[in-house]
Write a protein that holds these residues in place. Sequence first.
Motif, PDB file in Angstrom:
ATOM      1  N   SER A   1       0.826  -1.207   0.000  1.00 46.60           N
ATOM      2  CA  SER A   1       0.000   0.000   0.000  1.00 46.60           C
ATOM      3  C   SER A   1       0.862   1.259   0.000  1.00 46.60           C
ATOM      4  O   SER A   1       0.474   2.289  -0.542  1.00 46.60           O
ATOM      5  CB  SER A   1      -0.947  -0.002   1.203  1.00 46.60           C
ATOM      6  OG  SER A   1      -0.235   0.097   2.418  1.00 46.60           O
ATOM      7  N   ARG A   2       2.054   1.169   0.619  1.00 49.89           N
ATOM      8  CA  ARG A   2       2.946   2.324   0.689  1.00 49.89           C
ATOM      9  C   ARG A   2       3.810   2.458  -0.558  1.00 49.89           C
ATOM     10  O   ARG A   2       4.052   3.558  -1.048  1.00 49.89           O
ATOM     11  CB  ARG A   2       3.852   2.209   1.915  1.00 49.89           C
ATOM     12  CG  ARG A   2       3.146   2.402   3.237  1.00 49.89           C
ATOM     13  CD  ARG A   2       4.122   2.267   4.398  1.00 49.89           C
ATOM     14  NE  ARG A   2       5.187   3.265   4.323  1.00 49.89           N
ATOM     15  CZ  ARG A   2       6.251   3.270   5.119  1.00 49.89           C
ATOM     16  NH1 ARG A   2       6.399   2.314   6.024  1.00 49.89           N
ATOM     17  NH2 ARG A   2       7.164   4.214   5.003  1.00 49.89           N
ATOM     18  N   PHE A   3       4.288   1.315  -1.062  1.00 53.47           N
ATOM     19  CA  PHE A   3       5.280   1.362  -2.140  1.00 53.47           C
ATOM     20  C   PHE A   3       4.757   0.824  -3.469  1.00 53.47           C
ATOM     21  O   PHE A   3       5.477   0.835  -4.469  1.00 53.47           O
ATOM     22  CB  PHE A   3       6.525   0.573  -1.729  1.00 53.47           C
ATOM     23  CG  PHE A   3       7.145   1.069  -0.458  1.00 53.47           C
ATOM     24  CD1 PHE A   3       7.813   2.287  -0.427  1.00 53.47           C
ATOM     25  CD2 PHE A   3       7.051   0.337   0.714  1.00 53.47           C
ATOM     26  CE1 PHE A   3       8.384   2.750   0.747  1.00 53.47           C
ATOM     27  CE2 PHE A   3       7.611   0.793   1.892  1.00 53.47           C
ATOM     28  CZ  PHE A   3       8.282   2.003   1.916  1.00 53.47           C
ATOM     29  N   GLY A   4       3.496   0.355  -3.485  1.00 50.06           N
ATOM     30  CA  GLY A   4       2.927  -0.156  -4.715  1.00 50.06           C
ATOM     31  C   GLY A   4       3.270  -1.613  -4.956  1.00 50.06           C
ATOM     32  O   GLY A   4       4.116  -2.197  -4.278  1.00 50.06           O
ATOM     33  N   GLY A   5       2.614  -2.219  -5.937  1.00 46.22           N
ATOM     34  CA  GLY A   5       2.874  -3.608  -6.271  1.00 46.22           C
ATOM     35  C   GLY A   5       1.636  -4.455  -6.109  1.00 46.22           C
ATOM     36  O   GLY A   5       0.527  -3.963  -5.853  1.00 46.22           O
ATOM     37  N   ASN A   6       1.822  -5.747  -6.288  1.00 50.84           N
ATOM     38  CA  ASN A   6       0.721  -6.702  -6.193  1.00 50.84           C
ATOM     39  C   ASN A   6       1.119  -7.819  -5.241  1.00 50.84           C
ATOM     40  O   ASN A   6       2.298  -8.122  -5.069  1.00 50.84           O
ATOM     41  CB  ASN A   6       0.406  -7.323  -7.558  1.00 50.84           C
ATOM     42  CG  ASN A   6       0.045  -6.271  -8.590  1.00 50.84           C
ATOM     43  OD1 ASN A   6      -1.072  -5.785  -8.622  1.00 50.84           O
ATOM     44  ND2 ASN A   6       1.018  -5.922  -9.431  1.00 50.84           N
ATOM     45  N   LEU A   7       0.110  -8.438  -4.656  1.00 49.18           N
ATOM     46  CA  LEU A   7       0.335  -9.678  -3.911  1.00 49.18           C
ATOM     47  C   LEU A   7      -0.909 -10.538  -4.057  1.00 49.18           C
ATOM     48  O   LEU A   7      -1.983 -10.054  -4.423  1.00 49.18           O
ATOM     49  CB  LEU A   7       0.690  -9.420  -2.450  1.00 49.18           C
ATOM     50  CG  LEU A   7      -0.277  -8.701  -1.510  1.00 49.18           C
ATOM     51  CD1 LEU A   7      -1.393  -9.623  -1.013  1.00 49.18           C
ATOM     52  CD2 LEU A   7       0.478  -8.172  -0.302  1.00 49.18           C
ATOM     53  N   ALA A   8      -0.748 -11.811  -3.774  1.00 45.28           N
ATOM     54  CA  ALA A   8      -1.877 -12.734  -3.930  1.00 45.28           C
ATOM     55  C   ALA A   8      -1.988 -13.626  -2.708  1.00 45.28           C
ATOM     56  O   ALA A   8      -0.978 -13.996  -2.091  1.00 45.28           O
ATOM     57  CB  ALA A   8      -1.705 -13.591  -5.182  1.00 45.28           C
ATOM     58  N   LEU A   9      -3.208 -13.959  -2.371  1.00 45.73           N
ATOM     59  CA  LEU A   9      -3.495 -14.895  -1.292  1.00 45.73           C
ATOM     60  C   LEU A   9      -4.090 -16.155  -1.893  1.00 45.73           C
ATOM     61  O   LEU A   9      -5.064 -16.099  -2.644  1.00 45.73           O
ATOM     62  CB  LEU A   9      -4.475 -14.274  -0.297  1.00 45.73           C
ATOM     63  CG  LEU A   9      -4.910 -15.175   0.863  1.00 45.73           C
ATOM     64  CD1 LEU A   9      -3.732 -15.465   1.784  1.00 45.73           C
ATOM     65  CD2 LEU A   9      -6.049 -14.522   1.651  1.00 45.73           C
TER      66      LEU A   9
ATOM     67  N   HIS B   1      -8.962  -7.677  -5.689  1.00 44.67           N
ATOM     68  CA  HIS B   1     -10.045  -8.298  -4.916  1.00 44.67           C
ATOM     69  C   HIS B   1     -10.197  -7.708  -3.519  1.00 44.67           C
ATOM     70  O   HIS B   1     -10.954  -8.254  -2.697  1.00 44.67           O
ATOM     71  CB  HIS B   1      -9.815  -9.803  -4.813  1.00 44.67           C
ATOM     72  CG  HIS B   1      -9.809 -10.497  -6.137  1.00 44.67           C
ATOM     73  ND1 HIS B   1      -8.658 -10.938  -6.741  1.00 44.67           N
ATOM     74  CD2 HIS B   1     -10.828 -10.799  -6.997  1.00 44.67           C
ATOM     75  CE1 HIS B   1      -8.946 -11.499  -7.906  1.00 44.67           C
ATOM     76  NE2 HIS B   1     -10.252 -11.417  -8.091  1.00 44.67           N
ATOM     77  N   GLY B   2      -9.507  -6.628  -3.253  1.00 38.74           N
ATOM     78  CA  GLY B   2      -9.662  -5.986  -1.944  1.00 38.74           C
ATOM     79  C   GLY B   2      -8.364  -5.375  -1.475  1.00 38.74           C
ATOM     80  O   GLY B   2      -7.284  -5.663  -1.999  1.00 38.74           O
ATOM     81  N   HIS B   3      -8.506  -4.511  -0.454  1.00 36.53           N
ATOM     82  CA  HIS B   3      -7.344  -3.818   0.093  1.00 36.53           C
ATOM     83  C   HIS B   3      -7.027  -4.248   1.517  1.00 36.53           C
ATOM     84  O   HIS B   3      -5.985  -3.877   2.055  1.00 36.53           O
ATOM     85  CB  HIS B   3      -7.564  -2.299   0.065  1.00 36.53           C
ATOM     86  CG  HIS B   3      -7.579  -1.726  -1.314  1.00 36.53           C
ATOM     87  ND1 HIS B   3      -8.682  -1.820  -2.146  1.00 36.53           N
ATOM     88  CD2 HIS B   3      -6.621  -1.060  -2.024  1.00 36.53           C
ATOM     89  CE1 HIS B   3      -8.417  -1.225  -3.296  1.00 36.53           C
ATOM     90  NE2 HIS B   3      -7.174  -0.757  -3.259  1.00 36.53           N
TER      91      HIS B   3
END
Length: 462
Positions: free
Chosen positions: A309-317, A415-417
């Motif tokens: 959220s601070r530096f950008g990018g993607n992640l997945a669960l 899909h959400g924050h």
Amino acid sequence: METALLNKIMDLMWDAICVVDTEGRYVFVSASYERIFGYTPEEVLGRRMIELVHPDDRETTMAVAAAIMEGQPQSHFQNRYIRKDGSVVHIMWSARWSEADQVRIAVARDITALKRAESMTAALHAISEAAHMADNLPALYGEIHRIVGTLLPANNFFVALYNPLHGELSFPYFVDERDSAPPTQSLDAGSLTAQLIRSGQALLVTPGAPSDPSLPVIGSDALHWLGVPLCSQGCTVGALVVQSYDDATRYTESDKELLQFVSTQVAAAIERKQAEARLHHIARHDPLTDLANRDLFHQQFEAALENVSRFGGNLALLYIDLDKFKQVNDRYGHHTGDLLLCEVAQRIRGHLREGDVVGRMGGDEFVVLLCRLQSVADSVQVAEKLRAAINRPFELADRTLHASTSVGVATYPLHGHSSRDLTRAADAAMYQVKQDGGNRVRVAMPADQAEDGERSGSGSPH
């Protein structure tokens, strides 16, 4: 009083009397000088006093000498000298300047034993305090290095630990001017450290007492090497080692005794911190699979979300649930079911990158956090690899088992924050796979999240 009688009295004194001229050169030393400093009077007369002072104390010594020559007597000045044999001696001086004779007259008392006792007491207290205050084992090793450095030269210092269960010798702390930490080695590797741990005896290697030439040289060949065992309950569990590559830093039998004296306290401190680390690990990991438990995974999930959220990018669960796992327990027993869960955990771990996180939520449900993703497609690709890995046969308890899994995928920010939104989306996608027969990967859809909201009101059926 006759001069001969006066000289005889001075030579009988336990302390050494020294006379130095305006240039700082010895013009007289009594017989005790040899006992304290190792040099005969003939070897030092005409030599500059400052040449024998420990390099770290020379600047202070010169400043005090100048003050004495300006008419300020000193009665308790302390410094260190290098003896003829290379060892360090601590001296307390009483000195004054004779204006009429243009010389400094001083009485030198050897206080090495006193300083050593003070240093050992302080070191034991410091090690005990470090065991309580250090946040973790690496911090403790660093403190031990600092404390040992107050007792003897320790620019090159390492801690070696022996694991009897695996028969391995590791080097969790290693500071050296020439080499990096050696890899884990077996106890029969033939190194000096391995030899020390096998024998349980302190080992001092010097040019005058070299090591066994048949031992292999691992890393740079130290000129002076001193190691003492770390012992616990009668067993050698590791070693403390200092070494040097030139004659400027030497080690003696006295240094060996000193390092042995603190080694018991060091071993106790390391064991205490290891026990704390084990308890901390147990509290944050699943006892069966050793994966992150629910609490630890949630902490890591929140930290990863804050980062993107601070530096950008993607992640997945990824939510992973084994298909028909209950049948394994019913047919083969819970022991086999536990073995299967452990093997599944290992296969998941083996297909993730460093920095990704895997946890067990309980039962046959696992979660994976994929960090630093380029796209949603990457998360699906990893999920498919995990599904395929789990599909391969398992050889457990003398039988071959087959397993499949349902995988739900949710990605940030699509899909959400929040962790709650992503968890609900991934769980809903995984549930939909199960409803459709299992053994597939599904990326969360808006409809899944709506269905999850309906299920959450009546309780999740899986």
